[in-house]
Design an enzyme around this catalytic site. Structure first.
Site, mmCIF file in Angstrom:
data_model
loop_
_atom_site.group_PDB
_atom_site.id
_atom_site.type_symbol
_atom_site.label_atom_id
_atom_site.label_comp_id
_atom_site.label_asym_id
_atom_site.label_seq_id
_atom_site.Cartn_x
_atom_site.Cartn_y
_atom_site.Cartn_z
ATOM 1 N N ARG A 284 31.193 43.798 39.261
ATOM 2 C CA ARG A 284 31.804 45.015 39.822
ATOM 3 C C ARG A 284 32.623 45.803 38.794
ATOM 4 N NH1 ARG A 284 33.723 40.513 42.098
ATOM 5 N NH2 ARG A 284 35.879 39.877 41.755
ATOM 6 N N ARG B 30 34.123 47.456 47.046
ATOM 7 C CA ARG B 30 33.192 46.314 46.888
ATOM 8 C C ARG B 30 32.998 45.599 48.206
ATOM 9 N NH1 ARG B 30 36.768 42.396 47.733
ATOM 10 N NH2 ARG B 30 38.756 42.352 46.646
ATOM 11 N N ARG C 169 41.245 49.793 38.255
ATOM 12 C CA ARG C 169 40.650 48.757 39.101
ATOM 13 C C ARG C 169 39.218 49.206 39.404
ATOM 14 N NH1 ARG C 169 41.907 47.440 45.487
ATOM 15 N NH2 ARG C 169 40.586 45.588 45.610
ATOM 16 N N HIS C 170 38.336 48.249 39.598
ATOM 17 C CA HIS C 170 36.958 48.595 39.981
ATOM 18 C C HIS C 170 36.954 49.325 41.324
ATOM 19 C CE1 HIS C 170 37.215 45.418 42.934
ATOM 20 N NE2 HIS C 170 37.677 44.617 41.979
HETATM 21 O O1 PT3 Z 1 39.499 43.571 44.301
HETATM 22 O O2 PT3 Z 1 40.562 44.019 42.462
HETATM 23 C C1 PT3 Z 1 40.081 43.222 43.262
HETATM 24 C C2 PT3 Z 1 40.162 41.740 43.006
HETATM 25 O O3 PT3 Z 1 40.905 41.429 41.912
HETATM 26 C C3 PT3 Z 1 38.798 41.201 42.797
HETATM 27 O O4 PT3 Z 1 38.117 41.960 41.867
HETATM 28 C C4 PT3 Z 1 38.855 39.758 42.340
HETATM 29 O O5 PT3 Z 1 38.330 39.452 41.324
HETATM 30 N N1 PT3 Z 1 39.477 38.890 43.095
HETATM 31 C C5 PT3 Z 1 39.578 37.510 42.700
HETATM 32 C C6 PT3 Z 1 39.551 36.673 43.907
HETATM 33 C C7 PT3 Z 1 39.677 35.201 43.595
#
Ligand code: PT3
Length: 422
Positions: free
Chosen positions: A99, A35, A31-32
């Site tokens: 991200r 953020r 996972r990133h």
């Molecule tokens: O934080 O890993 C995460 C989420 O998946 C984020 O990266 C994301 O893309 N969320 C989608 C929200 C609609």
């Protein structure tokens, strides 16, 4: 002769016991990093302008997390990967999102710091390494849930009618209503409150004071609902079918994720394999990690933390057979990642057993399976036939009435004829 055989048997047994084996191929899915929130709720005192780069962007903390993960991977795979970056050995694929792309880049800075001739600027401990991606609307491997799958939508609607979902809705009814009032959201449900938790979680991580209604108890309840939302996405109700439609294609994800990984493992294990590729790295999202882990039936029910990482390692054993081992690194404060074993297999799982055990979640024809099932189509046909039948019946009745009316004696008219005759 007999003693030769004994010596051979001794060495064979010793090599198996000492577990000599060769690492052949590694799949890394992470996972990133940390953020900014994806969005703010209507009454949120912190809006997009409060974040240095706006919403959904990798923070410096996120960069540090992935640099650290890159270091960890370097250490773990020293001796397996070449000392220098070797383009045939590694392939990095990311979703087309800032991200995840940035996480992959900073991860590579930790994994492949430049050595000797790789240094192109004396004071820069970095050199460029390609990160591949596809546009978001073409992403079938790493972005979940995939939207263009009506059967999955149908399964989610059915999930909302399941006992466990209805119980949860009932238990948290007042709480969800309170969250809706406080946040100014027009609609709030189990599936949408996760974003409130997400926003508040990001703000807290970055030292932003929460509004008074956000007590630790409220955060805890939001966390429970958020984790539940992750669980129902690919599990809880008809897990295997949801995974066939969503998660399994990583082990091939455009066939999808699980299927891809399996193909890579099989190619690497083929006896005539000349494969130079040693590692595939996927930079993606919490939902991607959950999709894969649900497909493998090893999901622990909790949202994967930032920079968490699922490793799938393929080994060739001393006797020539291949085995798969999996690890999950969801806590960077412990030195080793947690061993993960596929249900029905030991930690060191023979490749063939791994393939057999995951076979049921690999879709044979994803497009066809995503269509609403034949059963539903039959129901539609029955309803259609019933409607046609009713219409036909009405039409025939009308015709019957008209004909009957026409057959009645035209009394007035014949009377006139009779009159004129006379
Ligand atoms: O934080 O890993 C995460 C989420 O998946 C984020 O990266 C994301 O893309 N969320 C989608 C929200 C609609």
């Amino acid at each position: 002769m007999e003693s030769c055989f004994l010596i051979f048997a001794f060495f064979f047994a010793f090599s198996l016991a000492s577990g000599e084996r060769t690492l052949k191929f590694v799949t890394v899915l992470y996972r990133h990093g940390d953020r900014s929130p994806i969005k703010a709720y209507p009454t949120d005192p912190y809006q997009e302008s409060n974040w240095p780069q706006g919403f959904g962007q990798l923070s410096q903390e996120g960069m540090r997390q992935h640099f650290e993960l890159g270091h960890f991977l370097r250490k773990r795979y020293t001796g397996f990967l070449s000392e220098d970056y070797e383009r045939h050995e590694v392939f990095i694929r990311s979703t087309d999102v800032d991200r995840t792309l940035m996480s992959a880049e900073v991860n590579l800075a930790g994994l492949f710091p430049p050595n000797g001739t790789e240094v192109f600027q004396p004071d820069l401990k970095w050199h460029p390494i390609p990160v591949h991606t596809v546009p978001e609307d073409k992403e079938m491997l790493l972005s979940f849930p995939l939207e263009n799958c009506p059967r999955y939508r149908q399964l989610m609607n059915e999930t909302e009618k399941s006992d466990i979902f209805l119980n949860m809705t009932d238990t948290y009814k007042d709480f969800i209503e309170m969250v809706r009032n406080k946040t100014g959201l027009k609609a709030a449900s189990i599936e949408t409150v996760w974003s409130v938790h997400d926003t508040l979680f990001c703000e807290a991580k970055h030292g932003m004071q929460p509004p008074p209604w956000v007590t630790p108890d409220v955060m805890e309840m939001l966390r429970v609902l958020k984790d539940f939302a992750f669980q129902i996405m690919f599990g809880v109700y008809k897990r295997k079918e949801k995974c066939r439609l969503q998660g399994a294609h990583l082990l091939a994800l455009t066939g999808l994720l699980l299927e891809q990984i399996i193909k890579n493992l099989s190619t690497a294990a083929a006896s005539d394999s000349k494969q130079e590729l040693k590692m595939i790295v996927y930079s993606a999202h919490d939902t991607t990690v959950v999709a894969l882990q649900e497909a493998l039936n090893v999901f622990n029910g909790l949202q994967p933390p930032y920079a968490s990482c699922h490793l799938i390692e393929l080994y060739q054993e001393e006797n020539g057979s291949f085995s798969v081992e999996m690890f999950y690194r969801n806590d960077s404060s412990v030195p080793e990642p947690y061993a993960v074993s596929l249900p029905g297999c030991s930690q060191r799982c023979l490749l063939q057993d791994f393939l057999n055990l995951t076979h049921e979640v690999i879709p044979q024809d994803w497009t066809r399976e995503c269509q609403i099932s034949k059963e539903a189509t039959d129901t539609e046909i029955i309803i259609g036939l019933a409607v046609c039948g009713c219409l036909l019946f009405l039409l025939l009745s009308l015709l019957f009435v008209v004909l009957c009316r026409r057959r009645e004696p035209l009394a007035g008219y014949s009377h006139v004829i009779n009159e004129s005759d006379s």
